[in-house]
Write a protein that holds these residues in place. Structure first.
Motif, PDB file in Angstrom:
ATOM      1  N   GLU A  28      -1.084  15.223 -10.658  1.00 36.64           N
ATOM      2  CA  GLU A  28      -1.347  15.313 -12.104  1.00 36.64           C
ATOM      3  C   GLU A  28      -2.711  15.948 -12.383  1.00 36.64           C
ATOM      4  OE1 GLU A  28       0.551  14.704 -14.675  1.00 36.64           O
ATOM      5  OE2 GLU A  28       2.229  13.738 -13.692  1.00 36.64           O
ATOM      6  N   MET A  29      -3.718  15.581 -11.605  1.00 44.57           N
ATOM      7  CA  MET A  29      -5.052  16.116 -11.849  1.00 44.57           C
ATOM      8  C   MET A  29      -5.144  17.594 -11.476  1.00 44.57           C
ATOM      9  SD  MET A  29      -7.062  13.979 -13.352  1.00 44.57           S
ATOM     10  CE  MET A  29      -5.719  13.296 -14.292  1.00 44.57           C
ATOM     11  N   THR A  30      -4.456  18.019 -10.420  1.00 43.43           N
ATOM     12  CA  THR A  30      -4.552  19.421 -10.011  1.00 43.43           C
ATOM     13  C   THR A  30      -3.754  20.344 -10.930  1.00 43.43           C
ATOM     14  OG1 THR A  30      -2.755  19.145  -8.418  1.00 43.43           O
ATOM     15  CG2 THR A  30      -5.008  18.942  -7.585  1.00 43.43           C
ATOM     16  N   THR A  31      -2.821  19.791 -11.692  1.00 43.69           N
ATOM     17  CA  THR A  31      -2.045  20.631 -12.611  1.00 43.69           C
ATOM     18  C   THR A  31      -2.662  20.660 -14.002  1.00 43.69           C
ATOM     19  OG1 THR A  31      -0.557  18.809 -13.183  1.00 43.69           O
ATOM     20  CG2 THR A  31       0.111  20.257 -11.371  1.00 43.69           C
ATOM     21  N   ARG A  32      -3.833  20.081 -14.143  1.00 42.76           N
ATOM     22  CA  ARG A  32      -4.532  20.079 -15.432  1.00 42.76           C
ATOM     23  C   ARG A  32      -4.946  21.508 -15.772  1.00 42.76           C
ATOM     24  NH1 ARG A  32      -3.529  16.493 -18.167  1.00 42.76           N
ATOM     25  NH2 ARG A  32      -5.386  16.673 -19.358  1.00 42.76           N
ATOM     26  N   VAL A  91     -12.066  15.617 -10.572  1.00 46.40           N
ATOM     27  CA  VAL A  91     -11.453  14.297 -10.421  1.00 46.40           C
ATOM     28  C   VAL A  91     -10.304  14.414  -9.420  1.00 46.40           C
ATOM     29  CG1 VAL A  91     -10.241  12.447 -11.619  1.00 46.40           C
ATOM     30  CG2 VAL A  91     -12.071  13.688 -12.784  1.00 46.40           C
ATOM     31  N   PHE A  92     -10.327  13.563  -8.411  1.00 44.95           N
ATOM     32  CA  PHE A  92      -9.282  13.634  -7.395  1.00 44.95           C
ATOM     33  C   PHE A  92      -9.156  12.293  -6.693  1.00 44.95           C
ATOM     34  CE2 PHE A  92     -13.291  14.803  -5.550  1.00 44.95           C
ATOM     35  CZ  PHE A  92     -13.318  14.114  -4.344  1.00 44.95           C
ATOM     36  N   ALA A  93      -8.060  12.150  -5.990  1.00 46.33           N
ATOM     37  CA  ALA A  93      -7.851  10.990  -5.127  1.00 46.33           C
ATOM     38  C   ALA A  93      -7.938  11.477  -3.689  1.00 46.33           C
ATOM     39  CB  ALA A  93      -6.481  10.372  -5.392  1.00 46.33           C
ATOM     40  N   PRO A  94      -8.483  10.685  -2.801  1.00 46.84           N
ATOM     41  CA  PRO A  94      -8.521  11.093  -1.398  1.00 46.84           C
ATOM     42  C   PRO A  94      -7.102  11.306  -0.873  1.00 46.84           C
ATOM     43  CG  PRO A  94      -9.746   9.044  -1.746  1.00 46.84           C
ATOM     44  CD  PRO A  94      -9.048   9.358  -3.012  1.00 46.84           C
ATOM     45  N   ALA A  95      -6.941  12.282   0.002  1.00 49.06           N
ATOM     46  CA  ALA A  95      -5.631  12.541   0.601  1.00 49.06           C
ATOM     47  C   ALA A  95      -5.186  11.329   1.412  1.00 49.06           C
ATOM     48  CB  ALA A  95      -5.705  13.772   1.489  1.00 49.06           C
ATOM     49  N   VAL A  96      -3.912  11.001   1.297  1.00 47.19           N
ATOM     50  CA  VAL A  96      -3.334   9.864   2.001  1.00 47.19           C
ATOM     51  C   VAL A  96      -2.697  10.349   3.305  1.00 47.19           C
ATOM     52  CG1 VAL A  96      -1.559   8.071   1.900  1.00 47.19           C
ATOM     53  CG2 VAL A  96      -2.894   8.627  -0.148  1.00 47.19           C
ATOM     54  N   PHE A  97      -2.967   9.646   4.386  1.00 45.77           N
ATOM     55  CA  PHE A  97      -2.313   9.913   5.667  1.00 45.77           C
ATOM     56  C   PHE A  97      -1.102   8.984   5.752  1.00 45.77           C
ATOM     57  CE2 PHE A  97      -6.761  11.087   6.450  1.00 45.77           C
ATOM     58  CZ  PHE A  97      -6.579  12.401   6.840  1.00 45.77           C
ATOM     59  N   GLU A  98       0.032   9.459   5.232  1.00 42.69           N
ATOM     60  CA  GLU A  98       1.222   8.616   5.137  1.00 42.69           C
ATOM     61  C   GLU A  98       1.735   8.171   6.498  1.00 42.69           C
ATOM     62  OE1 GLU A  98       4.237   9.809   2.383  1.00 42.69           O
ATOM     63  OE2 GLU A  98       2.746  10.668   1.037  1.00 42.69           O
ATOM     64  N   ASP A  99       1.607   9.020   7.520  1.00 45.17           N
ATOM     65  CA  ASP A  99       2.100   8.657   8.849  1.00 45.17           C
ATOM     66  C   ASP A  99       1.294   7.521   9.482  1.00 45.17           C
ATOM     67  OD1 ASP A  99       0.044  10.589   8.874  1.00 45.17           O
ATOM     68  OD2 ASP A  99       0.481  11.109  10.948  1.00 45.17           O
ATOM     69  N   TYR A 157       0.804  -1.219   0.000  1.00 40.90           N
ATOM     70  CA  TYR A 157       0.000   0.000   0.000  1.00 40.90           C
ATOM     71  C   TYR A 157       0.840   1.273   0.000  1.00 40.90           C
ATOM     72  CZ  TYR A 157      -4.221  -2.742   0.556  1.00 40.90           C
ATOM     73  OH  TYR A 157      -5.250  -3.608   0.357  1.00 40.90           O
ATOM     74  N   ARG A 158       2.145   1.160   0.295  1.00 42.17           N
ATOM     75  CA  ARG A 158       3.007   2.343   0.183  1.00 42.17           C
ATOM     76  C   ARG A 158       3.093   2.780  -1.277  1.00 42.17           C
ATOM     77  NH1 ARG A 158       7.950  -0.373   3.184  1.00 42.17           N
ATOM     78  NH2 ARG A 158       7.298  -1.810   1.579  1.00 42.17           N
ATOM     79  N   LEU A 159       3.159   1.813  -2.181  1.00 45.54           N
ATOM     80  CA  LEU A 159       3.166   2.121  -3.613  1.00 45.54           C
ATOM     81  C   LEU A 159       1.833   2.728  -4.032  1.00 45.54           C
ATOM     82  CD1 LEU A 159       4.553   2.013  -6.370  1.00 45.54           C
ATOM     83  CD2 LEU A 159       3.706  -0.317  -6.604  1.00 45.54           C
ATOM     84  N   GLU A 160       0.756   2.190  -3.519  1.00 42.56           N
ATOM     85  CA  GLU A 160      -0.575   2.737  -3.823  1.00 42.56           C
ATOM     86  C   GLU A 160      -0.698   4.164  -3.311  1.00 42.56           C
ATOM     87  OE1 GLU A 160      -4.317   2.663  -5.555  1.00 42.56           O
ATOM     88  OE2 GLU A 160      -2.648   1.272  -5.759  1.00 42.56           O
ATOM     89  N   ALA A 161      -0.134   4.437  -2.136  1.00 43.47           N
ATOM     90  CA  ALA A 161      -0.153   5.791  -1.580  1.00 43.47           C
ATOM     91  C   ALA A 161       0.623   6.748  -2.489  1.00 43.47           C
ATOM     92  CB  ALA A 161       0.440   5.799  -0.175  1.00 43.47           C
ATOM     93  N   ARG A 162       1.793   6.326  -2.963  1.00 44.72           N
ATOM     94  CA  ARG A 162       2.583   7.168  -3.879  1.00 44.72           C
ATOM     95  C   ARG A 162       1.821   7.409  -5.176  1.00 44.72           C
ATOM     96  NH1 ARG A 162       6.899   4.108  -1.755  1.00 44.72           N
ATOM     97  NH2 ARG A 162       6.792   2.654  -3.501  1.00 44.72           N
ATOM     98  N   ASN A 163       1.178   6.355  -5.693  1.00 46.40           N
ATOM     99  CA  ASN A 163       0.406   6.502  -6.929  1.00 46.40           C
ATOM    100  C   ASN A 163      -0.762   7.464  -6.751  1.00 46.40           C
ATOM    101  OD1 ASN A 163       2.075   4.737  -8.298  1.00 46.40           O
ATOM    102  ND2 ASN A 163       0.737   2.980  -8.010  1.00 46.40           N
ATOM    103  N   ALA A 164      -1.442   7.388  -5.621  1.00 47.85           N
ATOM    104  CA  ALA A 164      -2.567   8.294  -5.357  1.00 47.85           C
ATOM    105  C   ALA A 164      -2.086   9.734  -5.271  1.00 47.85           C
ATOM    106  CB  ALA A 164      -3.285   7.889  -4.067  1.00 47.85           C
ATOM    107  N   THR A 165      -0.959   9.941  -4.607  1.00 44.50           N
ATOM    108  CA  THR A 165      -0.408  11.282  -4.476  1.00 44.50           C
ATOM    109  C   THR A 165       0.019  11.832  -5.833  1.00 44.50           C
ATOM    110  OG1 THR A 165       0.303  10.795  -2.228  1.00 44.50           O
ATOM    111  CG2 THR A 165       1.383  12.650  -3.330  1.00 44.50           C
ATOM    112  N   GLN A 166       0.667  10.985  -6.640  1.00 43.88           N
ATOM    113  CA  GLN A 166       1.088  11.412  -7.974  1.00 43.88           C
ATOM    114  C   GLN A 166      -0.130  11.699  -8.853  1.00 43.88           C
ATOM    115  OE1 GLN A 166       3.550   8.617 -10.097  1.00 43.88           O
ATOM    116  NE2 GLN A 166       3.818   9.998 -11.832  1.00 43.88           N
TER     117      GLN A 166
END
Length: 104
Positions: free
Chosen positions: A34-38, A48-56, A21-30
């Protein structure tokens, strides 16, 4: 000619990666970046967005994200359903053809 061994190896590698899920968290953040810089004129940048990830709080086996209230697509009217389907298609095309980041 089908390289069955190569196909199975690639599938196995991707399958194991999906379990981290660390990879999934990085993918969601990326994806979110990408979507906010559209283009700001695009509905993708605001719809279109991904929910914010609580990495800690997240780890290899646990992914913690913000809660998003929503409705299932069968709970909205036909007009809204058509708009959402068009938005989904536009999102996938943007991910595949423009950003190179596919997040499902």
């Amino acid at each position: 000619n089908l390289d069955a061994k190569g196909l199975v190896d690639e599938w196995g590698t991707r399958f194991v990666e999906e379990l981290d899920y660390r990879l999934e968290a990085r993918n969601a953040t990326q994806f979110q970046r990408e979507m906010t810089t559209r283009d700001s004129l695009s509905s993708l940048s605001t719809s279109v967005f991904a929910p914010a990830v609580f990495e800690d709080l997240s780890s290899r086996r646990v992914l913690v994200t913000e809660w998003i209230d929503g409705k299932r697509i069968d709970q909205v009217g036909a007009e809204e359903r058509g708009r959402l389907c068009a938005l989904t298609l536009s999102s996938y095309l943007a991910m595949l053809l423009e950003t190179g980041v596919l997040h499902a």
